[in-house]
Motif scaffolding. Structure first.
Motif, PDB file in Angstrom:
ATOM      1  N   THR A   1       0.804  -1.225   0.000  1.00 58.21           N
ATOM      2  CA  THR A   1       0.000   0.000   0.000  1.00 58.21           C
ATOM      3  C   THR A   1       0.837   1.275   0.000  1.00 58.21           C
ATOM      4  OG1 THR A   1      -0.116  -0.057   2.424  1.00 58.21           O
ATOM      5  CG2 THR A   1      -1.879  -1.158   1.216  1.00 58.21           C
ATOM      6  N   GLY A   2       2.145   1.148   0.178  1.00 58.23           N
ATOM      7  CA  GLY A   2       2.988   2.325   0.305  1.00 58.23           C
ATOM      8  C   GLY A   2       3.648   2.747  -0.997  1.00 58.23           C
ATOM      9  N   ASP A   3       4.677   3.536  -0.858  1.00 60.85           N
ATOM     10  CA  ASP A   3       5.412   4.091  -1.995  1.00 60.85           C
ATOM     11  C   ASP A   3       6.204   2.977  -2.682  1.00 60.85           C
ATOM     12  OD1 ASP A   3       6.960   5.474  -3.770  1.00 60.85           O
ATOM     13  OD2 ASP A   3       7.852   6.836  -2.298  1.00 60.85           O
ATOM     14  N   PRO A   4       6.010   2.759  -3.984  1.00 63.65           N
ATOM     15  CA  PRO A   4       6.783   1.725  -4.689  1.00 63.65           C
ATOM     16  C   PRO A   4       8.291   1.928  -4.592  1.00 63.65           C
ATOM     17  CG  PRO A   4       4.939   2.462  -6.024  1.00 63.65           C
ATOM     18  CD  PRO A   4       5.008   3.384  -4.846  1.00 63.65           C
ATOM     19  N   ALA A   5       8.709   3.164  -4.363  1.00 60.02           N
ATOM     20  CA  ALA A   5      10.136   3.443  -4.256  1.00 60.02           C
ATOM     21  C   ALA A   5      10.757   2.808  -3.020  1.00 60.02           C
ATOM     22  CB  ALA A   5      10.375   4.955  -4.243  1.00 60.02           C
ATOM     23  N   ALA A   6       9.924   2.312  -2.109  1.00 56.11           N
ATOM     24  CA  ALA A   6      10.451   1.648  -0.928  1.00 56.11           C
ATOM     25  C   ALA A   6      11.065   0.303  -1.275  1.00 56.11           C
ATOM     26  CB  ALA A   6       9.348   1.465   0.115  1.00 56.11           C
ATOM     27  N   LEU A   7      10.684  -0.265  -2.416  1.00 53.08           N
ATOM     28  CA  LEU A   7      11.237  -1.542  -2.837  1.00 53.08           C
ATOM     29  C   LEU A   7      12.629  -1.343  -3.435  1.00 53.08           C
ATOM     30  CD1 LEU A   7       8.024  -1.938  -2.923  1.00 53.08           C
ATOM     31  CD2 LEU A   7       8.514  -3.842  -4.465  1.00 53.08           C
ATOM     32  N   GLU A   8      13.431  -2.402  -3.448  1.00 51.06           N
ATOM     33  CA  GLU A   8      14.702  -2.355  -4.161  1.00 51.06           C
ATOM     34  C   GLU A   8      14.415  -2.085  -5.640  1.00 51.06           C
ATOM     35  OE1 GLU A   8      16.490  -6.103  -3.281  1.00 51.06           O
ATOM     36  OE2 GLU A   8      17.002  -5.545  -1.225  1.00 51.06           O
ATOM     37  N   PRO A   9      15.318  -1.421  -6.361  1.00 51.44           N
ATOM     38  CA  PRO A   9      15.026  -0.988  -7.728  1.00 51.44           C
ATOM     39  C   PRO A   9      14.523  -2.083  -8.657  1.00 51.44           C
ATOM     40  CG  PRO A   9      17.025   0.057  -6.946  1.00 51.44           C
ATOM     41  CD  PRO A   9      16.619  -0.911  -5.877  1.00 51.44           C
ATOM     42  N   ALA A  10      15.106  -3.277  -8.598  1.00 50.86           N
ATOM     43  CA  ALA A  10      14.662  -4.343  -9.496  1.00 50.86           C
ATOM     44  C   ALA A  10      13.218  -4.727  -9.218  1.00 50.86           C
ATOM     45  CB  ALA A  10      15.563  -5.562  -9.356  1.00 50.86           C
ATOM     46  N   TYR A  11      12.853  -4.778  -7.938  1.00 49.62           N
ATOM     47  CA  TYR A  11      11.476  -5.142  -7.599  1.00 49.62           C
ATOM     48  C   TYR A  11      10.512  -3.990  -7.854  1.00 49.62           C
ATOM     49  CZ  TYR A  11      13.616  -9.234  -5.505  1.00 49.62           C
ATOM     50  OH  TYR A  11      14.330 -10.393  -5.321  1.00 49.62           O
ATOM     51  N   ALA A  12      10.978  -2.756  -7.697  1.00 44.49           N
ATOM     52  CA  ALA A  12      10.143  -1.606  -8.047  1.00 44.49           C
ATOM     53  C   ALA A  12       9.815  -1.622  -9.534  1.00 44.49           C
ATOM     54  CB  ALA A  12      10.857  -0.312  -7.661  1.00 44.49           C
ATOM     55  N   ALA A  13      10.787  -2.023 -10.362  1.00 48.37           N
ATOM     56  CA  ALA A  13      10.535  -2.136 -11.800  1.00 48.37           C
ATOM     57  C   ALA A  13       9.536  -3.244 -12.089  1.00 48.37           C
ATOM     58  CB  ALA A  13      11.850  -2.398 -12.539  1.00 48.37           C
ATOM     59  N   ASP A  14       9.666  -4.375 -11.389  1.00 51.58           N
ATOM     60  CA  ASP A  14       8.694  -5.460 -11.552  1.00 51.58           C
ATOM     61  C   ASP A  14       7.296  -4.991 -11.162  1.00 51.58           C
ATOM     62  OD1 ASP A  14      10.726  -7.155 -12.323  1.00 51.58           O
ATOM     63  OD2 ASP A  14      10.905  -8.136 -10.368  1.00 51.58           O
ATOM     64  N   LEU A  15       7.211  -4.200 -10.091  1.00 49.65           N
ATOM     65  CA  LEU A  15       5.910  -3.708  -9.626  1.00 49.65           C
ATOM     66  C   LEU A  15       5.276  -2.806 -10.676  1.00 49.65           C
ATOM     67  CD1 LEU A  15       4.156  -3.901  -7.007  1.00 49.65           C
ATOM     68  CD2 LEU A  15       5.119  -1.699  -6.367  1.00 49.65           C
ATOM     69  N   ALA A  16       6.083  -1.954 -11.296  1.00 44.50           N
ATOM     70  CA  ALA A  16       5.559  -1.040 -12.314  1.00 44.50           C
ATOM     71  C   ALA A  16       5.036  -1.805 -13.523  1.00 44.50           C
ATOM     72  CB  ALA A  16       6.655  -0.063 -12.732  1.00 44.50           C
ATOM     73  N   GLU A  17       5.606  -2.972 -13.808  1.00 44.84           N
ATOM     74  CA  GLU A  17       5.196  -3.752 -14.974  1.00 44.84           C
ATOM     75  C   GLU A  17       4.082  -4.739 -14.660  1.00 44.84           C
ATOM     76  OE1 GLU A  17       8.730  -5.640 -16.316  1.00 44.84           O
ATOM     77  OE2 GLU A  17       9.751  -3.760 -16.822  1.00 44.84           O
ATOM     78  N   ALA A  18       3.740  -4.922 -13.381  1.00 41.43           N
ATOM     79  CA  ALA A  18       2.731  -5.916 -12.996  1.00 41.43           C
ATOM     80  C   ALA A  18       1.370  -5.551 -13.583  1.00 41.43           C
ATOM     81  CB  ALA A  18       2.643  -6.010 -11.479  1.00 41.43           C
TER      82      ALA A  18
END
Length: 441
Positions: free
Chosen positions: A389-406
């Protein structure tokens, strides 16, 4: 065929295929040696140094972490593989890989993630290992699609690392192999363990590829060697850690009441008759190397040497029993892939199970550990909620990229679970303090 692959007969061209074809490399190392090197140099393996085996990293400088355990499993597996004639690099790679998917806090964290991911097919450490090897660990990227192929290991090595070659709910009951990993094993119910996530965000395509031509639900010989090496290593070494940590006095084996308690755990976890466990404990205690008189917590060089001699002899005892039984059943020819099965005598299985249950009674199921387990589950569940529910930037960069593509909520939750599973114990606690409690750096 590379030169070192040629040393072990029985492996064919399909066994050396990779999901993404790669340009030929130097003949100095074979395909399977390259697999082992890729796992050895992976960031996922390094992270295991900060993940719980029995006691948490940093709480005891002697006790094993998931990393040191994996290195010991690889040594045991390589020895057994060499004696049976299968490729030692394939088994070594599988042994080094076998715990890569474990989240922070060991099996306790695994249960918490399974609950958090129940709506998307759950979480399972072995399925997560496949995901890491074929998708999450950065090494090879498909130039046509930009999608990661993980370490892009050969079919033989991926199959050897697949301990449970089925989807959730499809597995058989597996008496004698569940232990703390699977309390349902031996009860007649289907094992709760599985090796691949289903659904759109799952890994069924690469799973089907690596299992091409394999018998339904059957593990290859190399995976069986890996599994046995894991059982041997953690049954013996967890007992050693329990003694050194002061939680276990091996003299309890002389007490019929304590042996009965061990038998009750083993019956619940492994489906073994308590009488078989009782006999196994008495056999082990009668071996010359058994150190029943070393007081728990003693760390003199003499006591540690006696304990180390016991662990070494027990490992040798179990490996030799399996080697002899397997060679008696299949002969001394090289045994690879699906040409044979590892044979372990019933008495040896009982002795391994008895040691697992002994450590479980005095460590994993000890009453003083339960509040700690509850806090660990709160950390894992809180992180999943906060990262979902929080800021996607809290994830490590590789996982933040995966989240953006989900593509949808289910895929996004799987990414969050991937991220939490990757964390070490210490990092999980620090992230929880920052993202959930609002404290820390």
């Amino acid at each position: 065929m590379r030169r070192d692959d040629a040393r072990v007969p029985g492996y064919e061209a399909p066994d050396r295929e990779r999901w993404l074809p790669e340009a030929p490399k130097s003949a100095a190392r074979g395909d399977f040696a390259r697999d082992r090197a890729r796992v050895l140099h992976s960031s996922a393996l390094r992270r295991l140094g900060g993940k719980t085996q029995v006691v948490g990293p940093g709480t005891d400088d002697f006790a094993r972490t998931r990393l040191t355990h994996s290195l010991e499993v690889a040594q045991v597996g390589r020895e057994l593989a060499t004696s049976l004639g299968c490729d030692p690099d394939v088994v070594d790679a599988a042994c080094l890989s076998h715990d890569l998917g474990h989240p922070p806090f060991g099996h306790n964290g695994e249960r918490a993630l399974a609950d958090a991911a129940a709506a998307i097919g759950g979480f399972e450490g072995n399925a997560q290992t496949l995901r890491l090897l074929t998708r999450l660990e950065p090494k090879v990227v498909d130039p046509a699609t930009g999608r990661s192929a993980g370490l892009n290991l050969t079919r033989a090595s991926l199959d050897a690392a697949t301990k449970y070659p089925w989807r959730a709910g499809e597995g058989p009951a597996i008496p004698g192999t569940g232990g703390a990993d699977d309390p349902d094993a031996g009860t007649g119910r289907s094992t709760r363990k599985f090796g691949v996530y289903a659904g759109p965000a799952g890994d069924e395509e690469v799973f089907a590829w690596l299992r091409r031509g394999a018998p339904h639900h059957r593990r290859c010989l190399e995976a069986q060697v890996m599994d046995l090496a894991d059982d041997i290593a953690y049954s013996v070494h967890d007992v050693e850690d329990a003694v050194v940590s002061g939680r276990l006095d091996l003299g309890v084996v002389a007490d019929p009441g304590q042996r009965r308690r061990v038998g009750e755990i083993s019956a619940r976890w492994h489906g073994l008759a308590p009488e078989a466990v009782d006999e196994a404990l008495l056999r082990l205690a009668a071996t010359p190397a058994w150190v029943g008189r070393v007081e728990p917590g003693t760390r003199s060089r003499a006591s540690l040497a006696a304990l180390k001699d016991m662990t070494s002899q027990l490992v040798g005892r179990f490996v030799d029993a399996a080697r002899r039984a397997t060679q008696e059943a299949h002969g001394r020819r090289p045994l690879v892939r699906y040409a044979a099965d590892v044979v372990v005598p019933a008495g040896t299985l009982a002795e391994i199970a008895a040691l697992k249950a002994l450590a479980a009674l005095f460590v994993m199921e000890a009453g003083d550990r339960q509040p700690e387990y509850a806090r660990q589950r709160e950390v894992v569940a809180g992180l999943v909620d906060a990262l979902s529910t929080g800021d996607p930037a809290a994830l490590e960069p590789a996982y933040a990229a995966d989240l953006a593509e989900a593509a949808d909520d289910a895929a996004r939750l799987r990414v969050v679970v991937d991220q939490v599973a990757a964390l070490t114990d210490t990092t999980a606690v620090a992230w929880h303090a920052r993202l959930v409690r609002g404290t820390g750096a």
